[in-house]
Design a protein around this motif. Structure first.
Motif, PDB file in Angstrom:
ATOM      1  N   HIS A 212       0.358  -2.364  -6.272  1.00 38.65           N
ATOM      2  CA  HIS A 212      -0.016  -1.237  -5.424  1.00 38.65           C
ATOM      3  C   HIS A 212      -1.416  -0.710  -5.734  1.00 38.65           C
ATOM      4  O   HIS A 212      -2.243  -0.542  -4.826  1.00 38.65           O
ATOM      5  CB  HIS A 212       1.005  -0.105  -5.564  1.00 38.65           C
ATOM      6  CG  HIS A 212       0.560   1.186  -4.948  1.00 38.65           C
ATOM      7  ND1 HIS A 212       0.571   1.398  -3.588  1.00 38.65           N
ATOM      8  CD2 HIS A 212       0.070   2.324  -5.512  1.00 38.65           C
ATOM      9  CE1 HIS A 212       0.115   2.618  -3.339  1.00 38.65           C
ATOM     10  NE2 HIS A 212      -0.196   3.195  -4.474  1.00 38.65           N
TER      11      HIS A 212
ATOM     12  N   LYS B  54       0.825  -1.217   0.000  1.00 36.96           N
ATOM     13  CA  LYS B  54       0.000   0.000   0.000  1.00 36.96           C
ATOM     14  C   LYS B  54       0.862   1.272   0.000  1.00 36.96           C
ATOM     15  O   LYS B  54       0.480   2.293  -0.576  1.00 36.96           O
ATOM     16  CB  LYS B  54      -0.929   0.015   1.219  1.00 36.96           C
ATOM     17  CG  LYS B  54      -2.159  -0.857   1.081  1.00 36.96           C
ATOM     18  CD  LYS B  54      -3.038  -0.793   2.302  1.00 36.96           C
ATOM     19  CE  LYS B  54      -3.757   0.540   2.418  1.00 36.96           C
ATOM     20  NZ  LYS B  54      -4.868   0.666   1.460  1.00 36.96           N
TER      21      LYS B  54
ATOM     22  N   ASP C 192       4.440   2.951  -4.144  1.00 34.57           N
ATOM     23  CA  ASP C 192       3.771   3.307  -5.397  1.00 34.57           C
ATOM     24  C   ASP C 192       4.229   2.470  -6.579  1.00 34.57           C
ATOM     25  O   ASP C 192       3.442   2.170  -7.481  1.00 34.57           O
ATOM     26  CB  ASP C 192       3.998   4.793  -5.712  1.00 34.57           C
ATOM     27  CG  ASP C 192       3.295   5.701  -4.724  1.00 34.57           C
ATOM     28  OD1 ASP C 192       2.446   5.193  -3.958  1.00 34.57           O
ATOM     29  OD2 ASP C 192       3.603   6.908  -4.695  1.00 34.57           O
TER      30      ASP C 192
ATOM     31  N   ASN D  47      -4.236  -1.120  -2.953  1.00 35.82           N
ATOM     32  CA  ASN D  47      -4.533   0.150  -2.302  1.00 35.82           C
ATOM     33  C   ASN D  47      -6.038   0.382  -2.158  1.00 35.82           C
ATOM     34  O   ASN D  47      -6.480   1.205  -1.353  1.00 35.82           O
ATOM     35  CB  ASN D  47      -3.904   1.306  -3.094  1.00 35.82           C
ATOM     36  CG  ASN D  47      -3.683   2.533  -2.236  1.00 35.82           C
ATOM     37  OD1 ASN D  47      -3.375   2.431  -1.045  1.00 35.82           O
ATOM     38  ND2 ASN D  47      -3.850   3.700  -2.820  1.00 35.82           N
TER      39      ASN D  47
END
Length: 218
Positions: A95, A87, A90, A99
Motif C-alpha cells: 500500500h 491504494k 491500508d 499509494n
C-alpha cells in the motif's frame, strides 16, 4: 458433482473471488481456507472444499480426487481493480509504495512485472506462463472456469455442475472510486495489452468455452 471429489477453488486475485467465497461457504460445511499459500493439506483430506490464492497443482499433494473451479477477468479491468484495491487498503503490504505511484507507473514498474499474465501463470502452477499449457490444464482439471463479466451465467453453470443450492449473493471486496477501462488513454490500454497478451488470449478461450457450456445446458 461426485461427493468424493474435493472442490478446489483457485482464487485469482481481483476476479470476483471474494464474492464466490461466500457462495461456497453456503454450500459446504467443511472448508479449508488457504489465503497465503500455506498448503494446509492435512485438513484438506477430510474437507469438502479448499480455497485460496494458490496456483494450480494442489491436487498433486492430496490423495483424494479433486475438481477445480476459478474465475478469469478482462485483463485491463483486473489491473485497474488491483491498483485501486491496493491504494485503498491500508494493511496491504504494498500500500505505502503503490499509494505514491500513478496507474501508469504501477503497470510499468519492473518490480511488478510478475503481475503480467498472472492469470495464465496461475494455470501454469506459478511457472513461466504458457498459453497452450494453461488451456490443457483448464480442459483436464477445471469443472468450471467462470468469467467475471458473466458472473451470473458462470454461477448458474457452477450450480448445475456442482449441484449447489442457494447461490444468492452480494458483491464483496469491490474497489470504490475507480475508473473503468473506457476512461483510460489509448496508449495505457495498449501497454496493458502488450504486457498481458497471454492472459487476453486465455480469457478469450475461457469465455468461448463458458458460452459453449451454457449453450449445452439449454
Amino acid at each position: 458433482m461426485n461427493n468424493e471429489n474435493l472442490l478446489v477453488f483457485m482464487h485469482i486475485p481481483k476476479t470476483g473471488g471474494t464474492t464466490l467465497n461466500t457462495i461456497i461457504n453456503n454450500q459446504y460445511d467443511n472448508i479449508v481456507i488457504d489465503e497465503h499459500n500455506t498448503m494446509n493439506l492435512k485438513h484438506a483430506e477430510k474437507a469438502n472444499a479448499y480455497m485460496g490464492h494458490f496456483y494450480f497443482g494442489i491436487h498433486d499433494h492430496i490423495s483424494r480426487p479433486c475438481t477445480y473451479i476459478t474465475f478469469m477477468r478482462d485483463s485491463i479491468e483486473r489491473m485497474i481493480s488491483l491498483y485501486y484495491y491496493i491504494k485503498e487498503t491500508d494493511f496491504h503490504p504494498n500500500h505505502a509504495e503503490i499509494n505514491t505511484m500513478s496507474f501508469n507507473q504501477f503497470i510499468n514498474a519492473e518490480k511488478y512485472d510478475f503481475l503480467s499474465n498472472l492469470q495464465t501463470r496461475y494455470f501454469c502452477a506459478g511457472q513461466t506462463p504458457n498459453l497452450e499449457q494453461a488451456k490443457d490444464v483448464m480442459n483436464k482439471h477445471f469443472s468450471v472456469v467462470g468469467i467475471t463479466e458473466m458472473f451470473d451465467e458462470s454461477l448458474a453453470l457452477m450450480k448445475h455442475r456442482l449441484e449447489w443450492d442457494n447461490i444468492h449473493y452480494q458483491k464483496l471486496n469491490v474497489s470504490q472510486h475507480r475508473p473503468s477501462k473506457n476512461d483510460l488513454p489509448t496508449d495505457t490500454i495498449s501497454e496493458i495489452k502488450q504486457k498481458n497478451s497471454l492472459d487476453i488470449a486465455l480469457y478469450k478461450y475461457a469465455k468461448e468455452r463458458l458460452i459453449n457450456e451454457l449453450d449445452a445446458m439449454k
